[in-house]
Design a protein around this motif. Structure first.
Motif, PDB file in Angstrom:
ATOM      1  N   LEU A 211       0.850  -1.184   0.000  1.00 12.67           N
ATOM      2  CA  LEU A 211       0.000   0.000   0.000  1.00 12.67           C
ATOM      3  C   LEU A 211       0.886   1.233   0.000  1.00 12.67           C
ATOM      4  O   LEU A 211       1.800   1.348   0.832  1.00 12.67           O
ATOM      5  N   LEU A 212       0.637   2.152  -0.934  1.00  8.95           N
ATOM      6  CA  LEU A 212       1.430   3.368  -1.046  1.00  8.95           C
ATOM      7  C   LEU A 212       0.513   4.567  -0.873  1.00  8.95           C
ATOM      8  O   LEU A 212      -0.455   4.740  -1.605  1.00  8.95           O
ATOM      9  N   LEU A 213       0.818   5.404   0.140  1.00 12.92           N
ATOM     10  CA  LEU A 213       0.024   6.596   0.414  1.00 12.92           C
ATOM     11  C   LEU A 213       0.917   7.821   0.305  1.00 12.92           C
ATOM     12  O   LEU A 213       1.818   8.005   1.130  1.00 12.92           O
ATOM     13  N   PRO A 214       0.691   8.675  -0.677  1.00 13.66           N
ATOM     14  CA  PRO A 214       1.479   9.910  -0.767  1.00 13.66           C
ATOM     15  C   PRO A 214       0.974  10.945   0.225  1.00 13.66           C
ATOM     16  O   PRO A 214      -0.215  10.995   0.545  1.00 13.66           O
ATOM     17  N   TYR A 215       1.884  11.756   0.720  1.00 18.60           N
ATOM     18  CA  TYR A 215       1.498  12.845   1.614  1.00 18.60           C
ATOM     19  C   TYR A 215       2.621  13.871   1.621  1.00 18.60           C
ATOM     20  O   TYR A 215       3.763  13.592   1.273  1.00 18.60           O
ATOM     21  N   GLY A 216       2.283  15.063   2.034  1.00 18.48           N
ATOM     22  CA  GLY A 216       3.299  16.087   2.223  1.00 18.48           C
ATOM     23  C   GLY A 216       3.969  16.502   0.922  1.00 18.48           C
ATOM     24  O   GLY A 216       3.406  16.405  -0.166  1.00 18.48           O
ATOM     25  N   LYS A 217       5.204  16.947   1.045  1.00 17.58           N
ATOM     26  CA  LYS A 217       5.958  17.480  -0.085  1.00 17.58           C
ATOM     27  C   LYS A 217       7.157  16.594  -0.389  1.00 17.58           C
ATOM     28  O   LYS A 217       7.432  15.624   0.291  1.00 17.58           O
ATOM     29  N   GLU A 218       7.875  16.954  -1.449  1.00 17.71           N
ATOM     30  CA  GLU A 218       9.135  16.303  -1.815  1.00 17.71           C
ATOM     31  C   GLU A 218       8.969  14.808  -2.045  1.00 17.71           C
ATOM     32  O   GLU A 218       9.869  14.015  -1.744  1.00 17.71           O
ATOM     33  N   GLY A 219       7.829  14.403  -2.582  1.00 20.91           N
ATOM     34  CA  GLY A 219       7.635  12.999  -2.907  1.00 20.91           C
ATOM     35  C   GLY A 219       7.543  12.079  -1.713  1.00 20.91           C
ATOM     36  O   GLY A 219       7.787  10.872  -1.835  1.00 20.91           O
ATOM     37  N   ARG A 220       7.171  12.618  -0.545  1.00 19.64           N
ATOM     38  CA  ARG A 220       7.070  11.789   0.658  1.00 19.64           C
ATOM     39  C   ARG A 220       5.898  10.824   0.530  1.00 19.64           C
ATOM     40  O   ARG A 220       4.787  11.206   0.140  1.00 19.64           O
ATOM     41  N   LYS A 221       6.148   9.555   0.905  1.00 21.53           N
ATOM     42  CA  LYS A 221       5.136   8.523   0.801  1.00 21.53           C
ATOM     43  C   LYS A 221       5.263   7.553   1.968  1.00 21.53           C
ATOM     44  O   LYS A 221       6.353   7.325   2.490  1.00 21.53           O
TER      45      LYS A 221
END
Length: 509
Positions: A211-221
């Motif tokens: 499971l991949l959840l993106p969040y925040g900035k700079e490609g944080r996941k």
């Protein structure tokens, strides 16, 4: 004597402290850790949590800081099989028709800041050692930061101290359930190579799950997956470089930096009792389950809201102590249903074998692809994971039906030209809603008994939401309907208050 001692300063304990403080209850919150967590597994704040956070002025800050994901993508064996657009799945249902990805560590810091602004600080390096209940309170022994011990007596004790709860252990309450055989990992990474980059991705392979959840900035996941084969036997010593998943490799995901990595096992358990006298269990201390659907943290926060207003009414002598029985009845029933549901989903996603592989790689993608094109199916999925379809119709606090709205239902949300009907709920007070016209008798009764009455002009949207015109809806502080009376009769209100033995409506002297 202090009103409530809260053991545990995770999201559940912090939310409980916030609501109790809002309701004028003196609290003390302790935690044996030195500070809030720096890592987190809980990532999703659901719509129902945000609806209740409006009462605390927290919904806006959470939404502003969160990553709002408009879609979920399903992959099997490296092939994109389905995309479920969630951007409008909750439209018309809630003010927050989206999935908000907001890591628990950031979430906790926000709650701590708001609690401190209300004059309550978490007492760190302070551990609950033992307790004993008497007729008048709970005698508690605390270990303070300097190693000394302190004896205090409180009216109520709330165990929000996690899956290894000291409160639950000392109560001797059973914690039935089990542990999944798989070992899982969670990692905070900077990565790219998978599009769309700002959406959720679920990858299924032969026995694999990611499971991949993106969040925040700079490609944080946030990346969650399974640890396979013999590596699971030495999970405690693994690093991210040791994880080689088919589910990830076939996606073409490029991980450039790992900020932190951890392995863990997933349990599914529900406490035998959520209440023993003046002592309560909430959150992970009461129930733990798989991460399917992002339900765990949200369920604990809803536990906190449910208990907070009931404790406040009892402590303020607006209700008899038996009101507290409804906390366990309402929340334990939901926890059992939730554990059973997430267990089935999680077992399918992580199971191995030819039959399971065929279901995951052929049947499930076809079903999801078909469902994604149907508004009703997407709406049902959103209502389920957002907890907006949760109801308490079987609760002893729930009576009547008017239109399609039953006692125990969450108040249906309707947006109007001048705002929405959830606005009055921000007060956290018992109140009456009438959609249409209130009788003179009802208006006079509510004024005489200082029970807030909100009359909203009838519109077609109210009919579509299931309301009955001119009916009476008595609302609890958590926005659930306590009483629905199609006649809008004062007598129905009086009978309800009499049967509950409560004085939520106070006659003016």
């Amino acid at each position: 004597m202090e009103n409530v001692l809260i053991a545990g300063a995770g999201p559940t304990g912090l939310a409980l402290a916030l609501w109790l403080t809002k309701f004028g209850i003196q609290v003390r919150i302790v935690d044996k850790s030195a500070g809030p967590g720096e890592t987190s597994r809980a990532m999703v704040v659901q719509a129902r949590t945000l609806e209740l956070y409006r009462q605390l002025g927290l919904a806006g800050p959470v939404v502003a800081a969160a990553h709002l994901n408009p879609a979920l993508n399903l992959w099997t064996r490296g092939q994109h099989r389905a995309r479920v657009d969630l951007a409008d799945a909750g439209a018309g249902l809630t003010p927050y028709p989206f999935i908000a990805v907001y890591p628990q560590d950031q979430h906790e810091r926000l709650l701590i800041e708001h609690l401190a602004a209300m004059g309550v600080n978490v007492e760190r390096n302070t551990e609950l050692m033992a307790f004993g209940e008497s007729k008048d309170g709970v005698a508690v022994r605390l270990k303070l930061p300097d190693g000394s011990e302190q004896a205090v007596t409180v009216a109520y004790l709330a165990g929000c101290d996690g899956a290894r709860s000291t409160v639950r252990h000392q109560l001797g309450t059973g914690f039935e359930g089990g542990t999944y055989q798989q070992v899982f990992y969670v990692a905070d990474v900077e990565a790219d190579g998978l599009a769309p980059a700002d959406e959720l991705h679920v990858a299924l392979d032969s026995g694999d799950f990611a499971l991949l959840l993106p969040y925040g900035k700079e490609g944080r996941k946030r990346l969650i997956g399974t640890v396979r084969d013999e590596r699971a036997e030495k999970a405690d010593t693994l690093t991210f470089d040791d994880v080689r998943q088919d589910a990830i490799g076939r996606l073409g995901l490029q991980v450039h930096r790992v900020h932190w990595f951890s392995t863990y096992r997933v349990h599914h358990r529900v406490a035998e009792a959520f209440r023993r006298g003046r002592i309560f269990l909430l959150g992970d201390a009461a129930h733990i389950h798989s991460p399917a659907g992002g339900q765990g943290m949200n369920t604990g926060i809803l536990d906190a809201n449910n208990l907070a207003w009931k404790l406040a009414d009892v402590i303020h002598a607006r209700a008899p102590a038996r009101l507290l029985d409804s906390y366990a009845l309402e929340r334990q029933a939901f926890a059992r249903r939730l554990v059973a549901t997430t267990d089935r989903v999680f077992t399918l996603a992580t199971s191995e074998g030819h039959i399971a592989d065929f279901i995951k790689t052929h049947i499930l993608p076809t079903f999801v692809s078909l469902a994604s094109s149907l508004d009703e199916a997407r709406g049902f999925l959103f209502r389920t994971v957002s907890q907006t379809m949760l109801h308490y119709r079987d609760s002893p606090l729930s009576e009547g039906r008017a239109g399609e709205v039953h006692g125990g239902d969450r108040l249906p949300w309707v947006r109007g030209a001048a705002g929405d009907n959830f606005g009055p709920l921000d007060s956290g007070a018992w109140q009456v809603h009438v959609y249409g016209t209130a009788t003179e008798a009802l208006t006079a009764w509510c004024e005489r008994h200082r029970l807030p009455l909100h009359v909203l002009a009838w519109t077609p949207a109210h009919h579509e939401a299931g309301f009955a015109r001119d009916a009476l809806y008595l609302l609890r502080p958590d926005g659930y309907v306590a009483l629905a009376d199609p006649q809008g009769a004062v007598e129905a209100l009086e009978r309800y208050f009499r049967s509950q033995g409560c004085v939520w409506a106070q006659p003016v002297a």
